[in-house]
Design a protein around this motif. Structure first.
Motif, PDB file in Angstrom:
ATOM      1  N   THR A  48     -14.016   6.782  -1.782  1.00  0.00           N
ATOM      2  CA  THR A  48     -13.397   7.766  -2.797  1.00  0.00           C
ATOM      3  C   THR A  48     -12.176   7.164  -3.503  1.00  0.00           C
ATOM      4  OG1 THR A  48     -12.763   8.862  -2.198  1.00  0.00           O
ATOM      5  CG2 THR A  48     -14.930   9.443  -2.166  1.00  0.00           C
ATOM      6  N   GLU A  49     -11.781   6.285  -3.183  1.00  0.00           N
ATOM      7  CA  GLU A  49     -10.494   5.598  -3.696  1.00  0.00           C
ATOM      8  C   GLU A  49      -9.985   6.512  -4.490  1.00  0.00           C
ATOM      9  OE1 GLU A  49     -10.300   2.091  -4.959  1.00  0.00           O
ATOM     10  OE2 GLU A  49     -12.022   1.687  -3.674  1.00  0.00           O
ATOM     11  N   PHE A  77       0.972  -1.350   0.194  1.00  0.00           N
ATOM     12  CA  PHE A  77       0.250  -0.121  -0.044  1.00  0.00           C
ATOM     13  C   PHE A  77       0.832   1.232   0.202  1.00  0.00           C
ATOM     14  CE2 PHE A  77      -2.909  -3.431   1.526  1.00  0.00           C
ATOM     15  CZ  PHE A  77      -3.901  -3.203   1.409  1.00  0.00           C
ATOM     16  N   ASP A  78       0.053   2.578  -0.476  1.00  0.00           N
ATOM     17  CA  ASP A  78       1.562   3.490  -0.752  1.00  0.00           C
ATOM     18  C   ASP A  78       0.997   4.157   0.807  1.00  0.00           C
ATOM     19  OD1 ASP A  78       1.929   3.290  -2.837  1.00  0.00           O
ATOM     20  OD2 ASP A  78      -0.239   4.039  -3.752  1.00  0.00           O
ATOM     21  N   PRO A  79       1.828   4.545   2.532  1.00  0.00           N
ATOM     22  CA  PRO A  79       1.856   5.195   3.316  1.00  0.00           C
ATOM     23  C   PRO A  79       1.273   6.820   2.524  1.00  0.00           C
ATOM     24  CG  PRO A  79       3.921   4.838   2.847  1.00  0.00           C
ATOM     25  CD  PRO A  79       3.240   4.315   0.755  1.00  0.00           C
ATOM     26  N   TYR A  80       0.683   6.931   3.789  1.00  0.00           N
ATOM     27  CA  TYR A  80       0.150   8.665   3.799  1.00  0.00           C
ATOM     28  C   TYR A  80       0.675   8.935   4.954  1.00  0.00           C
ATOM     29  CZ  TYR A  80      -1.251  13.657   3.164  1.00  0.00           C
ATOM     30  OH  TYR A  80      -1.215  14.306   2.441  1.00  0.00           O
ATOM     31  N   GLU A 130      -3.842  12.783  -4.945  1.00  0.00           N
ATOM     32  CA  GLU A 130      -5.757  13.341  -4.436  1.00  0.00           C
ATOM     33  C   GLU A 130      -5.901  13.066  -3.392  1.00  0.00           C
ATOM     34  OE1 GLU A 130      -8.034  11.874  -8.760  1.00  0.00           O
ATOM     35  OE2 GLU A 130      -8.487  10.401  -7.021  1.00  0.00           O
ATOM     36  N   LEU A 131      -5.062  12.128  -2.770  1.00  0.00           N
ATOM     37  CA  LEU A 131      -5.461  12.280  -1.321  1.00  0.00           C
ATOM     38  C   LEU A 131      -5.470  13.558  -0.306  1.00  0.00           C
ATOM     39  CD1 LEU A 131      -6.387  10.222   1.062  1.00  0.00           C
ATOM     40  CD2 LEU A 131      -4.576   9.267   1.164  1.00  0.00           C
ATOM     41  N   THR A 155     -10.557  18.768   2.612  1.00  0.00           N
ATOM     42  CA  THR A 155     -12.482  19.447   2.247  1.00  0.00           C
ATOM     43  C   THR A 155     -12.854  18.642   3.000  1.00  0.00           C
ATOM     44  OG1 THR A 155     -12.576  17.899   0.339  1.00  0.00           O
ATOM     45  CG2 THR A 155     -12.147  20.022  -0.348  1.00  0.00           C
ATOM     46  N   ALA A 156     -12.401  17.845   3.870  1.00  0.00           N
ATOM     47  CA  ALA A 156     -13.729  16.978   5.094  1.00  0.00           C
ATOM     48  C   ALA A 156     -13.706  18.004   5.936  1.00  0.00           C
ATOM     49  CB  ALA A 156     -12.140  16.843   5.873  1.00  0.00           C
ATOM     50  N   ASP A 157     -15.287  18.278   6.450  1.00  0.00           N
ATOM     51  CA  ASP A 157     -16.149  19.229   7.304  1.00  0.00           C
ATOM     52  C   ASP A 157     -16.642  18.317   7.982  1.00  0.00           C
ATOM     53  OD1 ASP A 157     -18.495  20.839   7.476  1.00  0.00           O
ATOM     54  OD2 ASP A 157     -17.281  22.302   6.752  1.00  0.00           O
ATOM     55  N   ARG A 158     -16.485  18.481   9.410  1.00  0.00           N
ATOM     56  CA  ARG A 158     -17.036  17.348   9.818  1.00  0.00           C
ATOM     57  C   ARG A 158     -18.895  17.298   9.758  1.00  0.00           C
ATOM     58  NH1 ARG A 158     -14.617  16.857  15.565  1.00  0.00           N
ATOM     59  NH2 ARG A 158     -12.059  17.120  15.353  1.00  0.00           N
TER      60      ARG A 158
END
Length: 85
Positions: free
Chosen positions: A34-35, A11-14, A40-41, A47-50
């Motif tokens: 959303t893959e 896997f690609d670590p981030y 793109e991650l 853009t995450a918004d609670r």
């Protein structure tokens, strides 16, 4: 060490940063199901918004019911992406 383990398993670590920001990966956020590619991650997490993500989560039963009887992975990914447009 942890990123090397992730990489070694294919896997690609981030590294998203601090634990306080881990909510950005919560279910029904723009990075969840959303893959996104590794490139793109960062934008998806940014853009995450609670509040919005809670509304998206609450809309999922209706969205899931609108999918075909035997949805494919592509169907589910597109549904999740569409929820954040």
């Amino acid at each position: 060490m942890a990123t090397r383990l992730v990489d070694d398993t294919g896997f690609d670590p981030y590294d998203e940063g601090e634990l306080d920001d881990s909510w950005r990966q919560q279910p029904m956020g723009p990075a969840y199901c959303t893959e996104p590619t590794l490139d793109e991650l960062p934008a998806a997490l940014a853009t995450a918004d609670r509040v919005k993500d809670t509304l998206v989560r609450d809309s999922m039963p209706e969205r899931l019911a609108a999918l075909p009887a035997n949805p494919t992975l592509d169907d589910v990914v597109e549904m999740s992406r569409a929820a954040h447009r």
